[in-house]
Design an enzyme around this catalytic site. Structure first.
Site, mmCIF file in Angstrom:
data_model
loop_
_atom_site.group_PDB
_atom_site.id
_atom_site.type_symbol
_atom_site.label_atom_id
_atom_site.label_comp_id
_atom_site.label_asym_id
_atom_site.label_seq_id
_atom_site.Cartn_x
_atom_site.Cartn_y
_atom_site.Cartn_z
ATOM 1 N N GLY A 89 18.923 3.385 -4.963
ATOM 2 C CA GLY A 89 19.333 1.992 -5.055
ATOM 3 C C GLY A 89 20.833 1.820 -4.859
ATOM 4 C CG ASN A 138 24.974 -10.234 -3.890
ATOM 5 O OD1 ASN A 138 26.181 -10.233 -3.619
ATOM 6 N ND2 ASN A 138 24.304 -9.142 -4.227
ATOM 7 N NE ARG A 162 14.340 -4.081 3.973
ATOM 8 C CZ ARG A 162 15.215 -4.708 3.186
ATOM 9 N NH1 ARG A 162 15.072 -6.003 2.948
ATOM 10 N NH2 ARG A 162 16.227 -4.053 2.646
ATOM 11 C CB ALA A 174 22.909 6.551 1.356
ATOM 12 C CD GLN A 198 22.327 6.770 -2.829
ATOM 13 O OE1 GLN A 198 22.414 6.302 -1.698
ATOM 14 N NE2 GLN A 198 21.875 6.056 -3.853
ATOM 15 C CG ASN A 211 29.398 19.289 43.651
ATOM 16 O OD1 ASN A 211 28.264 19.216 44.104
ATOM 17 N ND2 ASN A 211 29.763 18.689 42.531
HETATM 18 C C1 UD1 Z 1 21.265 -6.098 -1.132
HETATM 19 C C2 UD1 Z 1 21.519 -6.750 -2.505
HETATM 20 C C3 UD1 Z 1 21.208 -8.229 -2.417
HETATM 21 C C4 UD1 Z 1 22.008 -8.880 -1.324
HETATM 22 C C5 UD1 Z 1 21.816 -8.140 0.006
HETATM 23 C C6 UD1 Z 1 22.807 -8.657 1.023
HETATM 24 C C7 UD1 Z 1 21.097 -5.081 -4.257
HETATM 25 C C8 UD1 Z 1 20.115 -4.605 -5.252
HETATM 26 N N1 UD1 Z 1 20.690 -6.116 -3.507
HETATM 27 O O1 UD1 Z 1 19.876 -6.185 -0.867
HETATM 28 O O2 UD1 Z 1 21.502 -8.855 -3.647
HETATM 29 O O3 UD1 Z 1 21.654 -10.248 -1.191
HETATM 30 O O4 UD1 Z 1 22.044 -6.744 -0.143
HETATM 31 O O5 UD1 Z 1 22.565 -8.152 2.289
HETATM 32 O O6 UD1 Z 1 22.191 -4.585 -4.186
HETATM 33 N N2 UD1 Z 1 21.964 1.798 0.286
HETATM 34 C C9 UD1 Z 1 22.419 3.048 -0.083
HETATM 35 N N3 UD1 Z 1 21.731 3.761 -1.016
HETATM 36 C C10 UD1 Z 1 20.630 3.270 -1.630
HETATM 37 C C11 UD1 Z 1 20.174 1.982 -1.250
HETATM 38 C C12 UD1 Z 1 20.860 1.278 -0.306
HETATM 39 O O7 UD1 Z 1 23.432 3.528 0.444
HETATM 40 O O8 UD1 Z 1 20.067 3.986 -2.472
HETATM 41 C C13 UD1 Z 1 22.709 1.041 1.313
HETATM 42 C C14 UD1 Z 1 21.876 0.710 2.522
HETATM 43 O O9 UD1 Z 1 22.020 1.738 3.512
HETATM 44 C C15 UD1 Z 1 22.470 -0.607 2.983
HETATM 45 C C16 UD1 Z 1 23.070 -1.208 1.731
HETATM 46 O O10 UD1 Z 1 23.110 -0.190 0.770
HETATM 47 O O11 UD1 Z 1 23.492 -0.420 3.941
HETATM 48 C C17 UD1 Z 1 22.230 -2.370 1.210
HETATM 49 O O12 UD1 Z 1 20.925 -1.903 0.928
HETATM 50 P P1 UD1 Z 1 19.647 -2.766 1.328
HETATM 51 O O13 UD1 Z 1 18.427 -1.980 0.972
HETATM 52 O O14 UD1 Z 1 19.757 -3.291 2.685
HETATM 53 O O15 UD1 Z 1 19.798 -3.967 0.258
HETATM 54 P P2 UD1 Z 1 19.149 -5.402 0.350
HETATM 55 O O16 UD1 Z 1 17.715 -5.305 0.000
HETATM 56 O O17 UD1 Z 1 19.487 -6.024 1.637
HETATM 57 CA CA CA Z 2 20.495 -5.347 3.525
#
Ligand code: UD1
Ligand code: CA
Length: 460
Positions: A78, A170, A15, A10, A73, A386
């Site tokens: 988050g 993670n 970035r 979502a 969502q 054509n």
């Molecule tokens: C997240 C993890 C981090 C991990 C990393 C691995 C959390 C808080 N952090 O960080 O520990 O090391 O992934 O790549 O979980 N998304 C939603 N809805 C939201 C927010 C995000 O669907 O409200 C989705 C994003 O589209 C994405 C995924 O969740 O595909 C991960 O979100 P992202 O913001 O990339 O998390 P990271 O900061 O990378």
């Molecule tokens: Ca990510």
């Protein structure tokens, strides 16, 4: 017991600094989210796939169609919140769920299977997939206690400088009991630097509940690479390209300058094929034995037959049968179906047309909306006309037809077997079997014309 996959897609992907939602970005001409969904399906281990969508959800829906269940969502609060919104969609709270981020295109079926297997064997409430990376910047860090058990996951933004030196991270992939995960999620809050509900905070809640948490350690850390910006996208794509090319080369596909060759994830290439530099073969394309493709060629959603030679050309949604040569600089598109032993040469475009064996259009021709027989020769500059500006019309050409240079066939038109069409003709009537058709002005030679004209000029 049911098993669900929950894919988080979502997020806006701030970035990336661009318009397209992050998970829709393509690698090797296939959207990021499609890899993870396809790999999950290929394991055959899941009853249902839930994809959490929000920002520009229609783009993700266009990519995945009805293969998955969408959970909206509305506000991206988050990763923890993204999982929370899935709760009403899990009919069975006693099920297992695997949570995966949609921005990890290098996750493969083996990783998914192994994590699930270990989770099942060890009977944990939650299994978190971790790995070690050289540069842990941006990832959540794995904090272990003195006995080596997981204590917490601290997000990069929340970590102290000494925690930031930890390089076990993670991956964002988890397998857990749905009831335990949702109970823990109901107790997390957004009191952190980003004011978001962090999924990683369920670790603390579960530990307080004495739930059993384990980790699955992933040795090949590259598979857990999260794509957060366009640079990371290029690195992930390069890795994927290298893996696919290596696998193909080991199966007997020769590649000249392989780092310039892009082969899609779903492409099948048989042995003894040679691929030259700057070539793309993508979509559900198949290249049969002994073909030579490239240099500078694009093949998408097409089938290339045995022994075909295709150089400096574009082939989209088309079929080329065995021993045909295509190019240089040919363009086949929209359901062109070229028969065996044809020659589609320099600057020839074929659209939505079929040819039988041994037909040739060696240079500068347009063949559109045509049904063409065998042993037909299209002279240089011959064209099927054509389109009248409104509608498209069909051309039918029989066997053994010889079409001279610069011929216009104004469709709808039918040219029967063995016909011969004189060069420079513009035809708007059918040509019967075995006839010569000629439709051009007769040549008139005005003798001594140039000399006389010069004389006239002198007068003025
Ligand atoms: C997240 C993890 C981090 C991990 C990393 C691995 C959390 C808080 N952090 O960080 O520990 O090391 O992934 O790549 O979980 N998304 C939603 N809805 C939201 C927010 C995000 O669907 O409200 C989705 C994003 O589209 C994405 C995924 O969740 O595909 C991960 O979100 P992202 O913001 O990339 O998390 P990271 O900061 O990378
Ligand atoms: Ca990510």
């Amino acid at each position: 017991m049911k098993r669900y996959a929950i894919i988080l897609a979502a997020g806006k992907g701030t970035r990336m600094k661009t318009e397209l939602p992050k998970c829709a970005y393509p690698l090797l001409r296939k959207p990021m989210i499609a890899y993870i969904v396809e790999n999950i399906q290929n394991t055959g281990l899941f009853d249902e796939i839930l994809v959490v969508v929000g920002h520009k959800r229609e783009v993700i829906r266009d990519i995945l169609g009805d293969k998955v269940t969408y959970v909206v969502q509305e506000e991206q609060l988050g990763t923890g919140h993204a999982v929370m919104v899935c709760e009403p969609f899990l009919a069975d709270r006693n099920s297992d769920c695997m949570i995966l981020p949609g921005d990890m295109p290098l996750v493969d079926t083996k990783l998914i299977e192994n994590a699930i297997q270990q989770h099942a064997e060890r009977r944990h409430d939650l299994t978190i997939v971790t790995t070690k990376v050289e540069d842990p910047d941006g990832y959540g860090r794995i904090i272990r206690n003195d006995s080596g058990y997981l204590d917490a996951i601290i997000e990069h933004h929340e970590a102290t400088s000494s925690q930031r030196t930890i390089n076990e991270i993670n991956t964002g992939i988890y397998v857990g009991k749905a009831s335990v995960v949702f109970d823990a999620l109901s107790k997390i809050n957004a009191h952190n630097t980003k004011n978001e509900y962090y999924l990683t905070d369920i670790v603390g809640v579960m530990k307080a509940n004495k739930d059993v948490i384990g980790t699955y350690f992933l040795k090949e850390s590259y598979k857990a690479m999260g794509v957060n910006d366009l640079y990371a996208l290029s690195i992930a794509e390069a890795k994927l390209r290298l893996n696919i090319n290596k696998e193909l080369m080991l199966k007997g596909v020769a590649m000249i300058n392989p780092e310039t060759i892009t082969i899609g994830h779903n492409v099948i290439i048989e042995e003894n094929v040679i691929i030259h530099p700057n070539t793309y073969i993508t979509g559900n394309s198949i290249v049969r034995k002994g073909a030579q493709i490239g240099p500078n060629t694009e093949i998408h959603e097409s089938i290339i037959g045995e022994g075909v030679l295709c150089r400096h050309s574009l082939v989209y949604n088309s079929i080329v049968e065995e021993k045909t040569t295509v190019g240089p600089f040919a363009h086949l598109r929209d359901g062109a179906h070229i028969g065996p032993k044809n020659r589609i040469g320099n600057f020839v475009e074929v659209k939505k047309s079929t040819t039988q064996e041994n037909t040739k259009a060696s240079h500068l021709a347009y063949i559109g909306d045509a049904t063409v027989g065998k042993n037909v020769n299209f002279g240089c500059g011959s064209i099927t006309v054509n389109y009248d500006g409104k509608n498209k019309y069909q051309t039918t050409i029989g066997d053994d037809v010889f079409i001279g240079c610069n011929v216009n066939l104004i469709a709808p038109i039918q040219v029967e077997d063995n016909a011969l069409i004189a060069a420079g003709s513009t035809l708007n009537k059918n040509v019967p079997k075995g006839s010569l058709a000629i439709a051009r002005a007769y040549q008139v030679n005005k003798e001594n014309y140039i000399r006389d004209k010069n004389k006239d000029d002198e007068k003025y």
